[in-house]
Each structure stands twice: as C-alpha cells, then as structure tokens.
Design a protein around this motif. Structure first.
Motif: not given
Length: 273
Positions: A144-152, A186-189, A261-267
């Motif tokens: 199931s979906p648990c989070g998203a933003n414009d990138t991921v 990759d999660t570590m990215d 965390l990468q800034e773009w990774a935060v939902p």
C-alpha cells in the motif's frame, strides 16, 4: 518538542488463529475444492486447497476430517489498494505503473505456504493433545502507498503470518520509486550517510547504552526504514533482535532526522498530519 516512540511487540491478536472455543467458516461463504493433495506435509499428511468463489481467499484443509489449517488472503497491491490521503496508483504514468508492478511481480511473495502449513499443523496437533478446538492460522500480504512527494513515491509491504496460539507477527518493509518513471530507488540513496552510519544513528537514537542498541546496529537493513507521510519508522522483524520475540521498532518525526536524509526524500504530509 521531540516525539519519541518505541514500538514494541507488534503481535496481532487474530480471532481465528490457534486454539479457540469457536471455530468454523461462515456459512455464507462458498468454498470450492480446486486441488486435492495440493501440499504434502513433512509427516506425509496431505492438504487440499479450496478457494472462496468471490472473496479471493484460499483455504488449506485436511481431507480426512475437513480441518481448516490455513486461511490465505490473496496478495493485494499496489495497483488495487487505496489509502486515504495517499497517492493513488492510477495517478502515476502508465510507464511508472508498469515499472513498479514489474518490480513487485519479480519479488513475489514474502511468505512460504508449505512453511505456514507446517506451523499450523503443529499447532493443530498441540490442540488435539490438549483437547482444545483448533481454528485456522492466517497469512496475507498487502502493498500500500505510505508517502510521496513530487520526486519519489513510497510503498509499504505488510506481511502477516500466524505466530502462535491467537498471535501473529507483522513484517513491514518499504520501497521507494521515482514518481515520474517508477524506477526503483536504492533506500540508502535517500540518506546522506552510509548504511553503517545509518545503523549506528538509529541504534543511538534508541539509546547508546541500552542492550538492544547493539542488536539494532547488527540487524539493521535499509528496507526496515519506512517512509510515511507522518514520520519515519524503523521496524525490526521478529527474530532479528535476539532479545525480542516479536517485531520491534522506532518512530520519529522527520525534523529529528533531517541531518541524515536527502531533502527530496521527505514525503509531503497529508492533510490529516
């Protein structure tokens, strides 16, 4: 103010699992025998497979007395699972949908029916010896979906399997994908630190001196980190921490982990967050 939560003992009470006073399948369900002797247990006992005509369930029964050993809820998601406030799978581009679906199809099931049947049969034998009634064990897997933003976009896989009499364990894993293409990330990215450093960071967050901290450092795997709209969860499956019998984990807010965390990774937060 920091909000710290330690998620202990994710053992789910299943009303139809293990030895119970009431047993049996609801009469309104219509079960069809689809394969006799679908599995043979280690002691030579054969098990038949039945399917529910409309609800996409599978039931594994002993042919001699009709005992229901295991109820399998057909795997679901991500294409047919919707969660309020989360990204709808159908809103992704068709190429992204195909890419994500291909990943999950290749990964397949994270549980093993023969192994689950062996556990259920062992519990059934214990109930026979103790004079108690037995109700079927259960197993299911949902993406199931648990989070998203414009990138991921993030999808959580939940696998529930019977643990013991009236108890079950839930395995939770998370996968990240590029929202535009569906390419697996990759999660570590998603982090600004290495996997070894992340393992140490989360273990230290729990408590540097705590005995479980060393176990967490040793057991940490990137897929245990679940990126939710509301916050970050790290869930160690049952058996990965020697001192814990059940799934155990941590929860923290993104502001507490912004340095790793990468800034773009935060939902993006949902409206209810």
């Amino acid at each position: 103010m920091k909000r710290r939560s330690l998620l202990f003992g994710l053992l789910l009470l299943l009303l139809l699992t293990g030895c119970q006073e009431i047993t049996g399948t609801p009469e309104e369900f219509h079960w069809v025998l689809v394969e006799e002797g679908a599995y043979t247990l280690s002691d030579g006992t054969r098990v038949d497979r039945w399917e529910e005509e409309f609800r996409f369930w599978r039931l594994y029964k002993l042919p001699d007395d009709g005992t229901e050993l295991l109820l399998e809820d057909a795997p679901a998601g991500p294409e047919n699972v919707a969660v309020g406030g989360q990204l709808d799978f159908s809103s992704l581009s068709e190429p992204a949908q195909k890419e994500i679906m291909a990943y999950y199809e290749q990964r397949g099931l994270l549980y093993d029916i023969p192994a689950e049947l062996e556990k259920a049969y062992a519990a059934y034998q214990r109930c026979q010896e103790s004079g108690k009634e037995f109700s079927s064990f259960q197993v299911n897997q949902m993406i199931s979906p648990c989070g998203a933003n414009d990138t991921v976009c993030y999808y959580s896989t939940s696998v529930t399997t019977s643990y013991d009499v009236q108890l079950a364990n839930e395995l939770r894993l998370c996968d990240a994908f590029r929202r535009d293409t569906g390419e697996k990330i990759d999660t570590m990215d998603l982090f600004t630190i290495s996997q070894e450093e992340a393992a140490r960071w989360f273990a230290d967050y729990y408590g540097k001196e705590a005995p479980m901290s060393a176990e967490m450092r040793e057991a940490f795997q990137p897929e245990y980190v679940i990126f939710r709209s509301s916050g970050l969860e790290v869930m160690f499956p049952a058996g990965t921490l020697p001192s814990q019998k059940s799934a155990t984990g941590l929860y923290l807010e993104y502001e507490e982990a912004e340095d790793i965390l990468q800034e773009w990774a935060v939902p993006d937060p949902t409206e209810s967050d």
